[in-house]
Enzyme design. Structure first.
Site, PDB file in Angstrom:
ATOM      1  N   LYS A  81       0.820  -1.219   0.000  1.00 60.45           N
ATOM      2  CA  LYS A  81       0.000   0.000   0.000  1.00 60.45           C
ATOM      3  C   LYS A  81       0.854   1.269   0.000  1.00 60.45           C
ATOM      4  O   LYS A  81       0.347   2.347  -0.294  1.00 60.45           O
ATOM      5  CB  LYS A  81      -0.974   0.009   1.183  1.00 60.45           C
ATOM      6  CG  LYS A  81      -0.345   0.161   2.549  1.00 60.45           C
ATOM      7  CD  LYS A  81      -1.418   0.259   3.633  1.00 60.45           C
ATOM      8  CE  LYS A  81      -0.815   0.463   5.009  1.00 60.45           C
ATOM      9  NZ  LYS A  81      -1.815   0.580   6.063  1.00 60.45           N
ATOM     10  N   ASP A  82       2.163   1.143   0.304  1.00 57.91           N
ATOM     11  CA  ASP A  82       3.059   2.310   0.284  1.00 57.91           C
ATOM     12  C   ASP A  82       3.648   2.584  -1.099  1.00 57.91           C
ATOM     13  O   ASP A  82       4.259   3.629  -1.317  1.00 57.91           O
ATOM     14  CB  ASP A  82       4.231   2.109   1.259  1.00 57.91           C
ATOM     15  CG  ASP A  82       3.782   2.075   2.714  1.00 57.91           C
ATOM     16  OD1 ASP A  82       2.722   2.654   3.019  1.00 57.91           O
ATOM     17  OD2 ASP A  82       4.495   1.467   3.539  1.00 57.91           O
ATOM     18  N   ARG A 129      -8.312   8.397   4.409  1.00 56.10           N
ATOM     19  CA  ARG A 129      -9.260   7.352   3.978  1.00 56.10           C
ATOM     20  C   ARG A 129     -10.058   6.801   5.160  1.00 56.10           C
ATOM     21  O   ARG A 129     -11.279   6.638   5.087  1.00 56.10           O
ATOM     22  CB  ARG A 129      -8.461   6.204   3.325  1.00 56.10           C
ATOM     23  CG  ARG A 129      -9.245   4.918   3.116  1.00 56.10           C
ATOM     24  CD  ARG A 129      -8.310   3.779   2.694  1.00 56.10           C
ATOM     25  NE  ARG A 129      -7.357   3.415   3.721  1.00 56.10           N
ATOM     26  CZ  ARG A 129      -7.626   2.630   4.758  1.00 56.10           C
ATOM     27  NH1 ARG A 129      -8.837   2.125   4.922  1.00 56.10           N
ATOM     28  NH2 ARG A 129      -6.700   2.344   5.650  1.00 56.10           N
ATOM     29  N   ARG A 130      -9.358   6.512   6.258  1.00 57.60           N
ATOM     30  CA  ARG A 130     -10.050   5.982   7.442  1.00 57.60           C
ATOM     31  C   ARG A 130     -10.952   7.045   8.058  1.00 57.60           C
ATOM     32  O   ARG A 130     -12.077   6.762   8.462  1.00 57.60           O
ATOM     33  CB  ARG A 130      -9.024   5.494   8.474  1.00 57.60           C
ATOM     34  CG  ARG A 130      -8.310   4.207   8.063  1.00 57.60           C
ATOM     35  CD  ARG A 130      -7.168   3.880   9.011  1.00 57.60           C
ATOM     36  NE  ARG A 130      -6.579   2.582   8.707  1.00 57.60           N
ATOM     37  CZ  ARG A 130      -5.307   2.269   8.964  1.00 57.60           C
ATOM     38  NH1 ARG A 130      -4.491   3.175   9.494  1.00 57.60           N
ATOM     39  NH2 ARG A 130      -4.844   1.066   8.686  1.00 57.60           N
ATOM     40  N   ARG A 151       0.577  10.239  13.872  1.00 55.35           N
ATOM     41  CA  ARG A 151       1.639   9.535  13.157  1.00 55.35           C
ATOM     42  C   ARG A 151       2.295   8.599  14.154  1.00 55.35           C
ATOM     43  O   ARG A 151       2.020   8.624  15.333  1.00 55.35           O
ATOM     44  CB  ARG A 151       2.703  10.523  12.653  1.00 55.35           C
ATOM     45  CG  ARG A 151       2.384  11.295  11.402  1.00 55.35           C
ATOM     46  CD  ARG A 151       2.452  10.519  10.101  1.00 55.35           C
ATOM     47  NE  ARG A 151       3.594   9.642   9.937  1.00 55.35           N
ATOM     48  CZ  ARG A 151       4.767   9.985   9.404  1.00 55.35           C
ATOM     49  NH1 ARG A 151       4.981  11.221   9.019  1.00 55.35           N
ATOM     50  NH2 ARG A 151       5.724   9.108   9.247  1.00 55.35           N
ATOM     51  N   ARG A 157       1.201   4.489  18.574  1.00 48.23           N
ATOM     52  CA  ARG A 157      -0.243   4.682  18.385  1.00 48.23           C
ATOM     53  C   ARG A 157      -1.045   4.032  19.503  1.00 48.23           C
ATOM     54  O   ARG A 157      -1.984   4.627  20.023  1.00 48.23           O
ATOM     55  CB  ARG A 157      -0.658   4.133  17.015  1.00 48.23           C
ATOM     56  CG  ARG A 157      -0.062   4.949  15.875  1.00 48.23           C
ATOM     57  CD  ARG A 157      -0.449   4.401  14.519  1.00 48.23           C
ATOM     58  NE  ARG A 157       0.308   5.098  13.473  1.00 48.23           N
ATOM     59  CZ  ARG A 157      -0.179   5.455  12.303  1.00 48.23           C
ATOM     60  NH1 ARG A 157      -1.440   5.199  12.003  1.00 48.23           N
ATOM     61  NH2 ARG A 157       0.566   6.068  11.419  1.00 48.23           N
ATOM     62  N   CYS A 244      -0.992   7.736  -2.314  1.00 50.28           N
ATOM     63  CA  CYS A 244      -1.379   6.724  -1.320  1.00 50.28           C
ATOM     64  C   CYS A 244      -1.808   7.335   0.018  1.00 50.28           C
ATOM     65  O   CYS A 244      -2.171   6.628   0.935  1.00 50.28           O
ATOM     66  CB  CYS A 244      -0.280   5.687  -1.127  1.00 50.28           C
ATOM     67  SG  CYS A 244       1.335   6.361  -0.743  1.00 50.28           S
TER      68      CYS A 244
END
Length: 319
Positions: A81-82, A129-130, A151, A157, A244
């Site tokens: 995905k990166d 997106r989330r 981040r 996180r 992305c």
């Protein structure tokens, strides 16, 4: 192949090291050659800025690709995905192994599920997106949440939740699986609620396009169904001209009748981060047998989404 060790380029993060270590083990088994990990620091690892501010696209990939092009490493492992959707001619995706769980997950205080979070719950995520999809879901179901940009690695996180700064954070199931921390998940988000990032849960193994021997060896790790699915998802992303870090979700999955795979369904979503405007569509077709067929599936859906106004919902446009 000679017994000289193969050099695998990897980011230094705990997750990158874990997934590269797993690939290294498989490559050792397939080739009979030793594999050594070469740790490379990328711009995305050292910058504390939000991904959208630093460009998003390629910030975790460029340094690894530079090392490949200079011959400092023989192959590299990326979180797919990166990867930018444009593939450099000098490099080739030699393998896309079987995909991990593509879903997003919640790690919340008091083992809460997403729909049980208290009114005004603060949910951390670095992905527009989330944010877009969580806010849209909350709006549609009468939930009151606040999405907070964050981040950092998995530890950082989750610590926001443990320290009481946030009520929950959103992470990728695949990453937690790979570092053995899936038991900390309090809720798995259905792909009907939040579509993952294009390519989420999949790895990309890249090497020089002129190294035919290595390409052939790494090809043993390739899963054709995963490759077809992520190619369709990335084609959608490319056709939307989105980087992305843009608020685009996509997932291609196989539709089976018993044991027989019949079709591939591709779903895509674009939305404003506050969740007020969304374009969400899907298309279904024969399982792609070639790269071009998979790419065409993504372009077809992107064209329909653009016709419904998808372009105006993206904060970042890649040029």
């Amino acid at each position: 192949m000679s017994e000289k060790a193969l050099r695998l380029g990897t980011r230094r993060s705990k997750l990158a090291m874990a997934q590269s270590g797993q690939v290294a083990e498989t490559v050792r088994e397939v080739t009979g050659r030793p594999v050594e990990l070469v740790e490379i620091t990328t711009y995305g690892d050292v910058s504390r800025e939000a991904l959208a501010q630093i460009g998003g696209t390629g910030v975790f990939v460029t340094a690894l690709r530079d090392a490949l092009l200079k011959g400092e490493v023989d192959f590299a492992v990326h979180s797919l995905k990166d990867l930018p959707t444009a593939q450099p001619e000098e490099l080739v995706l030699a393998a896309v192994p079987v995909r991990e769980d593509p879903r997003d997950v919640i790690v919340a205080r008091d083992a809460l599920k997403f729909t049980d979070l208290p009114r005004g719950a603060r949910i951390g995520t670095g992905a527009p997106r989330r944010m877009a999809q969580l806010n849209a879901y909350a709006r549609a179901h009468g939930l009151d949440i606040e999405t907070v940009p964050i981040r950092g690695n998995v530890d950082t996180r989750i610590r926001y939740v443990r320290d009481g700064e946030l009520d929950a954070v959103v992470l990728a199931a695949a990453g937690l699986n790979r570092i053995g921390r899936i038991d900390e998940v309090t809720d798995f988000l259905s792909v009907d609620t939040v579509l993952p990032a294009p390519g989420q849960g999949a790895l990309a193994i890249e090497c020089a396009a002129d190294n035919a021997e290595l390409i052939a060896a790494l090809g043993a790790l390739d899963d054709p169904f995963t490759r077809a699915a992520v190619t369709a998802e990335r084609s959608l992303l490319a056709a939307l001209e989105a980087g992305c870090s843009a608020p685009v979700g996509a997932l291609a999955d196989l539709l089976a009748d018993g044991q027989i795979v019949k079709e591939m369904r591709l779903r895509g979503v674009v939305g404003t981060t506050d969740g007020t405007r969304m374009v969400q569509l899907s298309t279904t077709g024969p399982v792609p047998q070639t790269h071009d067929q998979a790419w065409a599936l993504g372009r077809e859906l992107a064209t329909e989404m653009l016709a419904q106004g998808a372009a105006g919902l993206m904060g970042e446009r890649a040029h």
